[in-house]
Design a protein around this motif. Sequence first.
Motif, PDB file in Angstrom:
ATOM      1  N   GLU A   7     102.590 114.416  34.039  1.00 35.85           N
ATOM      2  CA  GLU A   7     101.193 113.680  33.458  1.00 35.85           C
ATOM      3  C   GLU A   7      99.732 113.641  34.575  1.00 35.85           C
ATOM      4  OE1 GLU A   7      99.845 109.117  32.521  1.00 35.85           O
ATOM      5  OE2 GLU A   7     102.431 109.930  32.477  1.00 35.85           O
ATOM      6  N   VAL A   8     100.630 114.195  35.993  1.00 37.14           N
ATOM      7  CA  VAL A   8      99.153 114.257  36.332  1.00 37.14           C
ATOM      8  C   VAL A   8      98.522 115.757  36.918  1.00 37.14           C
ATOM      9  CG1 VAL A   8      99.361 113.950  39.498  1.00 37.14           C
ATOM     10  CG2 VAL A   8     100.824 112.369  38.244  1.00 37.14           C
ATOM     11  N   HIS A   9      99.474 116.398  37.040  1.00 36.95           N
ATOM     12  CA  HIS A   9      98.471 117.984  36.591  1.00 36.95           C
ATOM     13  C   HIS A   9      97.926 117.832  34.975  1.00 36.95           C
ATOM     14  CE1 HIS A   9      98.873 122.009  34.779  1.00 36.95           C
ATOM     15  NE2 HIS A   9      98.583 121.680  35.742  1.00 36.95           N
ATOM     16  N   SER A  10      97.982 116.769  34.162  1.00 35.18           N
ATOM     17  CA  SER A  10      97.400 117.624  32.947  1.00 35.18           C
ATOM     18  C   SER A  10      96.140 116.564  32.874  1.00 35.18           C
ATOM     19  CB  SER A  10      98.389 116.482  31.597  1.00 35.18           C
ATOM     20  OG  SER A  10      99.383 117.500  31.642  1.00 35.18           O
ATOM     21  N   HIS A  11      96.020 115.442  34.112  1.00 35.56           N
ATOM     22  CA  HIS A  11      94.822 114.038  34.267  1.00 35.56           C
ATOM     23  C   HIS A  11      94.226 115.368  35.260  1.00 35.56           C
ATOM     24  CE1 HIS A  11      96.771 110.165  33.391  1.00 35.56           C
ATOM     25  NE2 HIS A  11      96.498 111.368  32.099  1.00 35.56           N
ATOM     26  N   LEU A  12      94.837 115.785  36.239  1.00 31.80           N
ATOM     27  CA  LEU A  12      93.630 117.035  37.126  1.00 31.80           C
ATOM     28  C   LEU A  12      93.245 117.822  36.647  1.00 31.80           C
ATOM     29  CD1 LEU A  12      93.208 117.143  40.093  1.00 31.80           C
ATOM     30  CD2 LEU A  12      94.847 118.558  40.185  1.00 31.80           C
ATOM     31  N   LEU A  13      93.559 118.372  35.756  1.00 40.19           N
ATOM     32  CA  LEU A  13      93.102 119.702  34.882  1.00 40.19           C
ATOM     33  C   LEU A  13      91.914 119.060  34.246  1.00 40.19           C
ATOM     34  CD1 LEU A  13      92.886 122.318  33.724  1.00 40.19           C
ATOM     35  CD2 LEU A  13      94.031 121.683  31.460  1.00 40.19           C
ATOM     36  N   ALA A  14      92.184 117.657  33.241  1.00 41.80           N
ATOM     37  CA  ALA A  14      91.320 116.720  32.384  1.00 41.80           C
ATOM     38  C   ALA A  14      89.137 116.696  33.643  1.00 41.80           C
ATOM     39  CB  ALA A  14      91.452 116.105  32.027  1.00 41.80           C
ATOM     40  N   CYS A  15      90.033 116.288  34.767  1.00 42.50           N
ATOM     41  CA  CYS A  15      88.881 115.636  35.717  1.00 42.50           C
ATOM     42  C   CYS A  15      88.569 117.273  36.523  1.00 42.50           C
ATOM     43  CB  CYS A  15      89.563 115.042  37.204  1.00 42.50           C
ATOM     44  SG  CYS A  15      90.248 113.047  36.337  1.00 42.50           S
ATOM     45  N   LEU A  16      89.391 118.275  36.725  1.00 41.32           N
ATOM     46  CA  LEU A  16      88.496 119.370  37.128  1.00 41.32           C
ATOM     47  C   LEU A  16      87.798 119.628  36.042  1.00 41.32           C
ATOM     48  CD1 LEU A  16      90.951 121.172  39.221  1.00 41.32           C
ATOM     49  CD2 LEU A  16      89.647 120.202  39.605  1.00 41.32           C
ATOM     50  N   LEU A  17      88.101 119.649  34.742  1.00 42.81           N
ATOM     51  CA  LEU A  17      86.802 120.570  33.913  1.00 42.81           C
ATOM     52  C   LEU A  17      85.823 119.527  33.282  1.00 42.81           C
ATOM     53  CD1 LEU A  17      89.619 121.591  30.845  1.00 42.81           C
ATOM     54  CD2 LEU A  17      88.266 123.172  32.517  1.00 42.81           C
ATOM     55  N   THR A  18      86.096 118.415  33.453  1.00 39.42           N
ATOM     56  CA  THR A  18      84.987 117.298  33.283  1.00 39.42           C
ATOM     57  C   THR A  18      84.111 117.252  34.549  1.00 39.42           C
ATOM     58  OG1 THR A  18      86.156 115.554  32.323  1.00 39.42           O
ATOM     59  CG2 THR A  18      83.648 114.855  32.979  1.00 39.42           C
ATOM     60  N   PHE A  19      84.657 118.292  35.841  1.00 40.85           N
ATOM     61  CA  PHE A  19      83.685 117.671  37.385  1.00 40.85           C
ATOM     62  C   PHE A  19      82.680 119.342  36.553  1.00 40.85           C
ATOM     63  CE2 PHE A  19      83.086 120.434  41.087  1.00 40.85           C
ATOM     64  CZ  PHE A  19      82.908 119.722  42.133  1.00 40.85           C
ATOM     65  N   CYS A  20      83.371 120.268  36.305  1.00 43.42           N
ATOM     66  CA  CYS A  20      82.890 121.266  36.173  1.00 43.42           C
ATOM     67  C   CYS A  20      81.519 120.864  35.023  1.00 43.42           C
ATOM     68  CB  CYS A  20      83.587 122.805  35.470  1.00 43.42           C
ATOM     69  SG  CYS A  20      84.959 122.748  36.891  1.00 43.42           S
ATOM     70  N   ALA A  21      81.696 120.267  33.965  1.00 43.25           N
ATOM     71  CA  ALA A  21      80.455 119.537  33.268  1.00 43.25           C
ATOM     72  C   ALA A  21      78.967 119.880  34.143  1.00 43.25           C
ATOM     73  CB  ALA A  21      80.751 119.289  32.081  1.00 43.25           C
ATOM     74  N   GLY A  22      79.198 118.202  34.813  1.00 42.93           N
ATOM     75  CA  GLY A  22      78.890 117.959  35.172  1.00 42.93           C
ATOM     76  C   GLY A  22      77.907 118.527  36.611  1.00 42.93           C
ATOM     77  N   PHE A  23      78.810 119.644  37.038  1.00 38.13           N
ATOM     78  CA  PHE A  23      78.385 120.566  38.501  1.00 38.13           C
ATOM     79  C   PHE A  23      77.337 121.383  37.328  1.00 38.13           C
ATOM     80  CE2 PHE A  23      77.646 124.364  40.860  1.00 38.13           C
ATOM     81  CZ  PHE A  23      78.178 123.515  42.341  1.00 38.13           C
ATOM     82  N   ASN A 140      85.207 116.383  27.649  1.00 35.69           N
ATOM     83  CA  ASN A 140      84.750 116.691  29.400  1.00 35.69           C
ATOM     84  C   ASN A 140      83.599 117.027  29.592  1.00 35.69           C
ATOM     85  OD1 ASN A 140      84.601 119.460  28.420  1.00 35.69           O
ATOM     86  ND2 ASN A 140      87.169 119.360  28.567  1.00 35.69           N
ATOM     87  N   ALA A 141      82.660 116.831  28.545  1.00 33.70           N
ATOM     88  CA  ALA A 141      81.335 117.553  28.416  1.00 33.70           C
ATOM     89  C   ALA A 141      79.833 116.637  28.608  1.00 33.70           C
ATOM     90  CB  ALA A 141      80.948 118.051  27.236  1.00 33.70           C
ATOM     91  N   PHE A 142      80.355 115.543  28.168  1.00 32.28           N
ATOM     92  CA  PHE A 142      79.778 114.388  28.303  1.00 32.28           C
ATOM     93  C   PHE A 142      80.367 113.011  28.298  1.00 32.28           C
ATOM     94  CE2 PHE A 142      80.068 113.685  23.720  1.00 32.28           C
ATOM     95  CZ  PHE A 142      79.650 115.046  23.364  1.00 32.28           C
ATOM     96  N   MET A 143      79.296 112.208  28.762  1.00 33.48           N
ATOM     97  CA  MET A 143      80.374 110.836  29.328  1.00 33.48           C
ATOM     98  C   MET A 143      79.914 109.323  27.999  1.00 33.48           C
ATOM     99  SD  MET A 143      82.272 111.594  32.105  1.00 33.48           S
ATOM    100  CE  MET A 143      82.220 112.531  30.971  1.00 33.48           C
ATOM    101  N   THR A 144      79.187 109.363  27.558  1.00 31.38           N
ATOM    102  CA  THR A 144      78.423 108.435  27.057  1.00 31.38           C
ATOM    103  C   THR A 144      79.650 107.610  26.444  1.00 31.38           C
ATOM    104  OG1 THR A 144      76.760 109.162  25.866  1.00 31.38           O
ATOM    105  CG2 THR A 144      77.271 107.057  25.013  1.00 31.38           C
ATOM    106  N   GLY A 145      80.449 108.202  25.212  1.00 29.58           N
ATOM    107  CA  GLY A 145      81.889 108.766  24.789  1.00 29.58           C
ATOM    108  C   GLY A 145      82.965 108.143  25.522  1.00 29.58           C
ATOM    109  N   ASN A 146      83.468 108.572  26.613  1.00 28.39           N
ATOM    110  CA  ASN A 146      84.432 107.702  28.298  1.00 28.39           C
ATOM    111  C   ASN A 146      83.886 106.771  28.624  1.00 28.39           C
ATOM    112  OD1 ASN A 146      85.739 110.797  27.203  1.00 28.39           O
ATOM    113  ND2 ASN A 146      85.043 111.541  29.133  1.00 28.39           N
TER     114      ASN A 146
END
Length: 221
Positions: A7-23, A140-146
């Motif tokens: 679960e921690v691993h899956s959360h980390l992947l989601a955060c990294l992909l979201t980081f890339c989108a913002g970047f 992971n692409a935009f934050m309004t829904g999140n």
Amino acid sequence: MLKKHSEVHSHLLACLLTFCAGFIDAYTFIERGGTLVAGQTGNVVFLSVAIVHDHLGDIEVKLVTLLCFMTGIFLITLVRPKLTTSRRRLITLVPLIILCIWAGFQPKNSWNMLIVPPLGFCMGVVTTAFTEVRGRFYNNAFMTGNLKRMMMALGEYISGRDKTQLSEALFLSRLVLSFVIGAIISAKLTSIYRIETIWLVAILLIVILLAELFINRRLKN
């Protein structure tokens, strides 16, 4: 213990992909004509303002990027039933990696139509391929829904003391923070490395891809 680690691993992947989108969003906005590849709401606003004020400089790039993002979502939805395993979903990262590497070699005066819309297409593909973490849906692409779901979960926790809602709120808050940090780091680095800044995304995605393949192979064995 294994379930918790997964679960921690899956959360980390989601955060990294979201980081890339913002970047990438900050990168294309600063270096590639003020167009966003992930935040299509922003592109619609920019388009509307440009039309009203007759500022039609890069309007075609924003419009085509929006259409490419939509096309990426549409096409990956057609093949999504075949993306049943995490290994198959990882394939969707490959075009984005290649494009980020290529974009870093293109000079500042390159035609943005050849760079930004393809990035938008790849972002649409990735954000549709990766939508869930252990039953928790996210974007992971935009934050309004999140942001909306984060505050709703927080409100439901405060009113009902449901710990699952608190966990949901914390998960979504990490995603929002990852997007913001990605955009901030991108904005900082582009002032130093300019066009080549996007190579950091390519490197990070390659690390993610290799790490995921390694972990999947270990779990399979």
